[in-house]
Design a protein around this motif. Structure first.
Motif, PDB file in Angstrom:
ATOM      1  N   ARG A 157      45.668  34.540  42.512  1.00 43.58           N
ATOM      2  CA  ARG A 157      47.061  34.495  42.041  1.00 43.58           C
ATOM      3  C   ARG A 157      47.406  33.121  41.464  1.00 43.58           C
ATOM      4  NH1 ARG A 157      45.491  38.073  45.375  1.00 43.58           N
ATOM      5  NH2 ARG A 157      46.423  40.153  45.362  1.00 43.58           N
ATOM      6  N   GLU A 158      46.939  32.064  42.103  1.00 45.25           N
ATOM      7  CA  GLU A 158      47.224  30.700  41.638  1.00 45.25           C
ATOM      8  C   GLU A 158      46.539  30.433  40.297  1.00 45.25           C
ATOM      9  OE1 GLU A 158      49.241  28.670  42.949  1.00 45.25           O
ATOM     10  OE2 GLU A 158      48.710  26.619  42.373  1.00 45.25           O
ATOM     11  N   ARG A 159      45.380  31.000  40.108  1.00 48.74           N
ATOM     12  CA  ARG A 159      44.626  30.770  38.884  1.00 48.74           C
ATOM     13  C   ARG A 159      44.571  32.044  38.035  1.00 48.74           C
ATOM     14  NH1 ARG A 159      45.408  26.426  39.497  1.00 48.74           N
ATOM     15  NH2 ARG A 159      45.976  26.768  37.347  1.00 48.74           N
ATOM     16  N   ALA A 160      45.680  32.752  37.985  1.00 47.94           N
ATOM     17  CA  ALA A 160      45.737  34.033  37.257  1.00 47.94           C
ATOM     18  C   ALA A 160      45.406  33.850  35.779  1.00 47.94           C
ATOM     19  CB  ALA A 160      47.126  34.662  37.424  1.00 47.94           C
ATOM     20  N   GLU A 161      45.818  32.722  35.231  1.00 47.81           N
ATOM     21  CA  GLU A 161      45.564  32.461  33.820  1.00 47.81           C
ATOM     22  C   GLU A 161      44.052  32.362  33.566  1.00 47.81           C
ATOM     23  OE1 GLU A 161      46.632  28.846  30.831  1.00 47.81           O
ATOM     24  OE2 GLU A 161      47.973  29.119  32.551  1.00 47.81           O
ATOM     25  N   GLU A 162      43.347  31.684  34.466  1.00 50.67           N
ATOM     26  CA  GLU A 162      41.895  31.543  34.318  1.00 50.67           C
ATOM     27  C   GLU A 162      41.204  32.886  34.574  1.00 50.67           C
ATOM     28  OE1 GLU A 162      43.821  29.320  35.922  1.00 50.67           O
ATOM     29  OE2 GLU A 162      43.614  27.670  34.494  1.00 50.67           O
ATOM     30  N   LEU A 163      41.738  33.669  35.508  1.00 47.39           N
ATOM     31  CA  LEU A 163      41.167  34.996  35.780  1.00 47.39           C
ATOM     32  C   LEU A 163      41.186  35.845  34.509  1.00 47.39           C
ATOM     33  CD1 LEU A 163      40.091  37.227  37.613  1.00 47.39           C
ATOM     34  CD2 LEU A 163      42.388  37.563  38.512  1.00 47.39           C
ATOM     35  N   SER A 172      32.417  30.053  35.490  1.00 51.04           N
ATOM     36  CA  SER A 172      31.134  30.363  36.111  1.00 51.04           C
ATOM     37  C   SER A 172      31.245  31.726  36.782  1.00 51.04           C
ATOM     38  CB  SER A 172      30.787  29.309  37.161  1.00 51.04           C
ATOM     39  OG  SER A 172      31.630  29.476  38.285  1.00 51.04           O
ATOM     40  N   ASP A 173      30.099  32.369  36.961  1.00 49.90           N
ATOM     41  CA  ASP A 173      30.104  33.660  37.639  1.00 49.90           C
ATOM     42  C   ASP A 173      30.630  33.538  39.059  1.00 49.90           C
ATOM     43  OD1 ASP A 173      29.163  36.545  37.491  1.00 49.90           O
ATOM     44  OD2 ASP A 173      28.209  35.877  39.328  1.00 49.90           O
ATOM     45  N   HIS A 174      30.320  32.425  39.681  1.00 50.21           N
ATOM     46  CA  HIS A 174      30.725  32.201  41.068  1.00 50.21           C
ATOM     47  C   HIS A 174      32.258  32.180  41.184  1.00 50.21           C
ATOM     48  CE1 HIS A 174      29.369  29.823  44.893  1.00 50.21           C
ATOM     49  NE2 HIS A 174      30.239  30.732  45.181  1.00 50.21           N
ATOM     50  N   LEU A 175      32.908  31.418  40.303  1.00 49.61           N
ATOM     51  CA  LEU A 175      34.371  31.354  40.338  1.00 49.61           C
ATOM     52  C   LEU A 175      34.980  32.668  39.869  1.00 49.61           C
ATOM     53  CD1 LEU A 175      36.992  29.849  40.815  1.00 49.61           C
ATOM     54  CD2 LEU A 175      36.747  28.767  38.574  1.00 49.61           C
ATOM     55  N   ALA A 176      34.407  33.275  38.828  1.00 48.39           N
ATOM     56  CA  ALA A 176      34.930  34.566  38.353  1.00 48.39           C
ATOM     57  C   ALA A 176      34.887  35.599  39.467  1.00 48.39           C
ATOM     58  CB  ALA A 176      34.133  35.043  37.133  1.00 48.39           C
ATOM     59  N   THR A 177      33.800  35.597  40.227  1.00 49.10           N
ATOM     60  CA  THR A 177      33.671  36.560  41.334  1.00 49.10           C
ATOM     61  C   THR A 177      34.713  36.294  42.407  1.00 49.10           C
ATOM     62  OG1 THR A 177      31.334  36.901  40.885  1.00 49.10           O
ATOM     63  CG2 THR A 177      32.091  37.434  43.101  1.00 49.10           C
ATOM     64  N   LEU A 178      34.936  35.010  42.731  1.00 51.05           N
ATOM     65  CA  LEU A 178      35.983  34.675  43.709  1.00 51.05           C
ATOM     66  C   LEU A 178      37.326  35.219  43.256  1.00 51.05           C
ATOM     67  CD1 LEU A 178      36.763  32.767  46.295  1.00 51.05           C
ATOM     68  CD2 LEU A 178      37.812  31.384  44.503  1.00 51.05           C
ATOM     69  N   LEU A 179      37.672  34.972  41.995  1.00 49.80           N
ATOM     70  CA  LEU A 179      38.990  35.370  41.504  1.00 49.80           C
ATOM     71  C   LEU A 179      39.106  36.894  41.434  1.00 49.80           C
ATOM     72  CD1 LEU A 179      39.643  32.701  38.688  1.00 49.80           C
ATOM     73  CD2 LEU A 179      40.223  32.598  41.125  1.00 49.80           C
ATOM     74  N   ARG A 180      38.031  37.559  41.014  1.00 52.17           N
ATOM     75  CA  ARG A 180      38.088  39.019  40.897  1.00 52.17           C
ATOM     76  C   ARG A 180      38.142  39.698  42.256  1.00 52.17           C
ATOM     77  NH1 ARG A 180      33.988  38.636  35.863  1.00 52.17           N
ATOM     78  NH2 ARG A 180      35.581  38.796  34.253  1.00 52.17           N
ATOM     79  N   THR A 181      37.334  39.231  43.186  1.00 52.04           N
ATOM     80  CA  THR A 181      37.400  39.841  44.515  1.00 52.04           C
ATOM     81  C   THR A 181      38.724  39.465  45.173  1.00 52.04           C
ATOM     82  OG1 THR A 181      36.112  38.018  45.411  1.00 52.04           O
ATOM     83  CG2 THR A 181      34.912  40.008  44.863  1.00 52.04           C
ATOM     84  N   GLY A 182      39.176  38.243  44.947  1.00 52.96           N
ATOM     85  CA  GLY A 182      40.463  37.825  45.497  1.00 52.96           C
ATOM     86  C   GLY A 182      41.604  38.673  44.984  1.00 52.96           C
TER      87      GLY A 182
END
Lengths: 431, 431
Positions: free
Chosen positions: B306-312, B319-329
């Motif tokens: 939610r905090e990084r919705a723009e980046e999501l 990176s895949d690692h951050l994308a996965t965090l945001l998508r699962t989050g």
């Protein structure tokens, strides 16, 4: 002494180092040449095993592709004539432990039976000789394996050891598995061919899975030509002949971060194909891929938390990366998972309509060449959408960037369409 | 020529390399010594800035701690007498872009105003001179920074550059931030001291956060003695005197995978403290830590999405690692997040009762020394529980493993108890 010289000639000292580059050339081992030699009596299965053993002894101290060797592999009989086979260490192989690249399974006892997929390859005539490095439970935390095409670069993962074993000529055939991009990415990074079987092709009994609706079997060989031969042997069907003028949908994947070298490689491949009579048209709907790429990690995390519940309960002994996947996955509700699955089912219908009149989708197998470093295995994003759908996919190799690092081209087939996909892959390989 | 020799003597050529080990010694820069010299007129703020600039010029081509230097830093006035300060590149610094270690922000314009925390340090007399490497949006994908204590090893993350800048003597003071273990881990890996401020201490305006209920400010110095001085200057309160015989709860954290060298370091520290009159008793409830360690990633993923919705929405460039965090989050529901927060609130009450009669909890700051390699930043698991609670924590250094790699000891204080925590840290530092 002669034997020793022979080993050295084929071994470490035999590699060619390109001056001023990090790239080394380790010739892979052609399955077709080996089978032809075996059929003609120019070599024997026992000699092939000895060649494999010798090559491993020479190269594996550097490459670190293997975790376990069967002391006395039982020679298989069948169309593959006993060729040596590497098995990824999340797949049960009778006589060897299944350690899954995890401290949690460091003391695992030897498996007492083969996984179903190992039995199938054994029946096809492949001789399993040992287990290869996997990332931790086939997720991201890497093992020690180096990329034979560039030893300072990752071989990709999770099927790191199997890809490196084929790329370095240790074996002509190796088994992997894919939940996100665990076969396609290492094949592309190491410069070899791979097939991800459609989801549900062959049972997954005896495989330590991550996400049941996504886990697929995979296989690595030196070339698409070898893949066709292996597939024919595995399924008892005729070899698919090369489709030299396929109808292709070209997926540039530019929204997923493709580097310039990879874009150029795809461009060049498509131009060559068109010159030879192929019909290449643009993949029309990036939005579909975006939706699938977004749904995939949700399905994966949700299912992994449930499939690996035992490991979640001992998460202190997992990497933080895997522990976080399992913990966040456990917090994803059934409703959210259902919604992600609904996206996938709907996308599957739309894609079927888009692709019905073409042989395959063609696109990048990875964002670019293997990244430098051994502590991360690169990005599987080029595979997430197709893996969500459970489609068969193949990697065709042969292209390199200006540093000499391999670049892989990916072909995506239809459901149950492995044979046609491999016909296309053979055709594309020539281009 | 004299100036050049001076630079070399303090620079790269001045480092001592231990024969047969990977460990190099880059002396950190004592804040207290510098302030004392400034107060006595033995040096000037401008000379301190020049020393910093020179040290950076000598060492940063190897260490890669910095992403941006202010061409003409405005000398600050206040109790810290203008000492040079490094600012992590998720924190706004007027005149420099805030790039967050992400391709998404490669072209970010210069910030027009300082973040609130930068204003606070400036008012205390610290002179911000530039921005330091952060992992991608303060999650896991690393920048190029090396560990000054062992250049082939990670400095930890996400505050990688700030920790390396202090450990190598480039600056005596650097700002970080922590959502999981982004200050504590790099301090431990680089062999320096750190303070994570209690959650809510100083506003986070102007900081690109990851999870609002977890994000805390942090600061690095060479020693706990320096931390006490810095804290006093920041808050305008008297310096906490060393508490040489604190009452401590010893948290072995053995359920979280502590290595032998770290266990021995904790053992030795506690033994020395006991000899000097400290009262050390065992932390009684590992279950509490297990629950918090499990809840933390759920809160983090939920809030980050939610905090990084723009980046999501532009996840293809993450990176895949951050994308996965945001998508699962994003797939974690409000109800699941509420449940995780409930675990945290309940644990906070239980912990307050457990610790009410002690000065601090003492335990490992990391599982062991910095892992080898620059492509991953190590495991934040030793911080997750405390960070979920938003408690102030400090790292005390001085111990090394048999290879010479730093080992950090963590102290956990009470809510609003930074001053008392630093008194304890100064006492423990002597042991």
């Amino acid at each position: 002494m002669a034997a020793r010289r022979q080993r050295l000639r084929h071994g470490l000292l035999g590699r060619r180092r390109r001056v001023g580059a990090t790239v080394t050339t380790w010739n892979p081992w052609s399955l077709r040449e080996l089978i032809t030699d075996l059929a003609a009596g120019r070599t024997t299965p026992a000699e092939a095993l000895e060649r494999s053993r010798s090559r491993i002894a020479d190269t594996d101290p550097v490459l670190r592709a293997w975790v376990e060797h069967l002391p006395e592999p039982a020679l298989a009989e069948g169309p593959l004539r006993g060729v040596p086979l590497a098995v990824k260490d999340i797949i049960d192989l009778a006589g060897a432990p299944t350690r899954c690249g995890s401290a949690l399974r460091a003391d695992a006892p030897a498996a007492t039976a083969d996984a179903a997929i190992v039995r199938a390859w054994r029946a096809a005539g492949a001789t399993p000789i040992g287990k290869t490095v996997t990332t931790e439970f086939a997720f991201f935390s890497p093992g020690p394996t180096r990329n034979p095409a560039a030893p300072e670069h990752t071989p990709g993962g999770s099927s790191s050891g199997s890809a490196a074993a084929v790329a370095s000529g240790q074996v002509p055939l190796a088994l992997g598995s894919q939940t996100a991009g665990s076969v396609t990415r290492p094949a592309a990074f190491c410069g070899i061919a791979s097939l991800v079987l459609g989801h549900g092709r062959f049972p997954t009994d005896g495989v330590v899975g991550l996400a049941p609706s996504l886990d697929s079997h995979g296989v690595f060989t030196a070339s698409a030509d070898d893949l066709a031969l292996a597939w024919s042997a595995l399924t008892g069907t005729p070899e698919p002949p090369p489709n030299r003028a396929p109808r292709l949908l070209r997926w540039n994947a530019s929204a997923l971060g493709v580097d310039d070298a990879m874009s150029a490689a795809l461009e060049k491949t498509c131009a060559n194909l068109t010159d030879r009579g192929a019909v290449v048209t643009a993949f029309p709907e990036d939005q579909l891929i975006a939706e699938l790429t977004e749904a995939h990690p949700v399905v994966m995390a949700y299912e992994a938390a449930r499939e690996r519940a035992e490991e979640l309960a001992a998460a202190d002994r997992l990497s933080d990366h895997l522990a976080t996947l399992l913990r966040t996955g456990a917090a994803i509700t059934d409703a959210e998972h259902d919604e992600a699955r609904r996206v996938v089912v709907e996308a599957d219908r739309r894609l079927a309509r888009l692709t019905e009149s073409c042989d395959a989708v063609i696109g990048p197998a990875a964002q670019g060449p293997a990244p430098r470093g051994l502590d991360a295995t690169g990005n599987p994003v080029m595979s997430r959408a197709w893996q969500a759908l459970g489609l068969p996919t193949a990697v065709v190799t042969g292209l390199r960037d200006e540093r000499g690092l391999p670049l892989g081209i990916q072909l995506i087939g239809h459901h149950d369409g492995e044979t046609a996909l491999l016909a296309t892959a053979r055709g594309v390989e020539g281009a």
